[in-house]
Write a protein that holds these residues in place. Structure first.
Motif, PDB file in Angstrom:
ATOM      1  N   MET A  73       0.883  -1.074   0.067  1.00  0.00           N
ATOM      2  CA  MET A  73       0.151   0.059  -0.060  1.00  0.00           C
ATOM      3  C   MET A  73       0.674   1.280   0.001  1.00  0.00           C
ATOM      4  SD  MET A  73      -2.979  -0.803   2.766  1.00  0.00           S
ATOM      5  CE  MET A  73      -4.235  -1.443   2.630  1.00  0.00           C
ATOM      6  N   ALA A  74       0.357   2.263  -0.560  1.00  0.00           N
ATOM      7  CA  ALA A  74       1.309   3.385  -0.709  1.00  0.00           C
ATOM      8  C   ALA A  74       1.014   4.260   0.647  1.00  0.00           C
ATOM      9  CB  ALA A  74       0.409   4.427  -1.790  1.00  0.00           C
ATOM     10  N   ASP A  75       0.184   3.966   1.520  1.00  0.00           N
ATOM     11  CA  ASP A  75       0.188   4.799   2.750  1.00  0.00           C
ATOM     12  C   ASP A  75       0.882   3.917   3.871  1.00  0.00           C
ATOM     13  OD1 ASP A  75      -1.888   3.201   2.777  1.00  0.00           O
ATOM     14  OD2 ASP A  75      -3.109   4.654   3.721  1.00  0.00           O
ATOM     15  N   GLU A  76       1.296   3.086   3.504  1.00  0.00           N
ATOM     16  CA  GLU A  76       1.953   2.169   4.742  1.00  0.00           C
ATOM     17  C   GLU A  76       3.157   2.744   5.134  1.00  0.00           C
ATOM     18  OE1 GLU A  76       3.153  -2.335   4.892  1.00  0.00           O
ATOM     19  OE2 GLU A  76       1.203  -1.837   4.497  1.00  0.00           O
ATOM     20  N   ILE A  77       3.447   2.788   6.340  1.00  0.00           N
ATOM     21  CA  ILE A  77       4.615   3.374   7.104  1.00  0.00           C
ATOM     22  C   ILE A  77       5.497   2.272   7.323  1.00  0.00           C
ATOM     23  CG2 ILE A  77       5.702   4.916   8.652  1.00  0.00           C
ATOM     24  CD1 ILE A  77       3.791   6.224   6.699  1.00  0.00           C
ATOM     25  N   THR A  78       6.864   2.203   6.818  1.00  0.00           N
ATOM     26  CA  THR A  78       7.669   0.980   6.906  1.00  0.00           C
ATOM     27  C   THR A  78       8.219   1.457   8.130  1.00  0.00           C
ATOM     28  OG1 THR A  78       9.341   1.902   5.647  1.00  0.00           O
ATOM     29  CG2 THR A  78       7.777   0.249   4.459  1.00  0.00           C
ATOM     30  N   GLN A 126      11.423   3.621   7.348  1.00  0.00           N
ATOM     31  CA  GLN A 126      10.928   5.093   7.322  1.00  0.00           C
ATOM     32  C   GLN A 126      10.900   5.788   8.600  1.00  0.00           C
ATOM     33  OE1 GLN A 126       7.394   5.728   4.995  1.00  0.00           O
ATOM     34  NE2 GLN A 126       7.411   8.043   5.160  1.00  0.00           N
ATOM     35  N   LYS A 133       3.144  12.264  14.274  1.00  0.00           N
ATOM     36  CA  LYS A 133       3.358  12.743  12.857  1.00  0.00           C
ATOM     37  C   LYS A 133       2.355  11.727  11.946  1.00  0.00           C
ATOM     38  CE  LYS A 133       6.652  12.892   9.185  1.00  0.00           C
ATOM     39  NZ  LYS A 133       8.230  12.898   9.047  1.00  0.00           N
ATOM     40  N   TYR A 134       2.415  10.308  12.304  1.00  0.00           N
ATOM     41  CA  TYR A 134       1.613   9.469  11.566  1.00  0.00           C
ATOM     42  C   TYR A 134       0.520   8.810  12.072  1.00  0.00           C
ATOM     43  CZ  TYR A 134       6.184   9.266   8.913  1.00  0.00           C
ATOM     44  OH  TYR A 134       7.062   9.653   8.079  1.00  0.00           O
ATOM     45  N   LYS A 153      -1.493   5.287  11.791  1.00  0.00           N
ATOM     46  CA  LYS A 153      -0.531   4.229  10.999  1.00  0.00           C
ATOM     47  C   LYS A 153       0.643   3.591  11.475  1.00  0.00           C
ATOM     48  CE  LYS A 153      -1.715   7.290   6.959  1.00  0.00           C
ATOM     49  NZ  LYS A 153      -1.313   8.097   5.842  1.00  0.00           N
TER      50      LYS A 153
END
Length: 76
Positions: free
Chosen positions: A1-6, A9, A39-40, A43
């Motif tokens: 997914m594009a909005d997934e935070i690794t 990161q 910040k996130y 997520k």
């Protein structure tokens, strides 16, 4: 997914926070986790933050220091 935070990161964001604060402020591990959660939002969670700190330590970009409490600092 594009909005997934690794975790990588998160570790990079934490590293940037520690680097920007060098000489001005020392971050406790929980303070770094709170910063990325702020910040996130939903997520990321505390477990993700702990994994990111572990990644920073394992990569030797940051180290723990102790001065009346544990702090995360840049590795020298």
């Amino acid at each position: 997914m594009a909005d997934e935070i690794t975790v990588e990161q998160l570790a990079d964001d934490m590293y940037d926070l520690v680097k920007k604060a060098e000489g001005k402020k020392k971050y406790k591990p929980n303070d770094l986790i709170k910063e990325v959660i702020t910040k996130y939002g939903d997520k990321v969670d505390k477990k993700d933050g702990k994994e990111a700190i572990k990644l920073l330590m394992d990569s030797e970009r940051c180290v723990y220091s102790y001065a009346g409490g544990s702090f995360v600092e840049l590795a020298k």
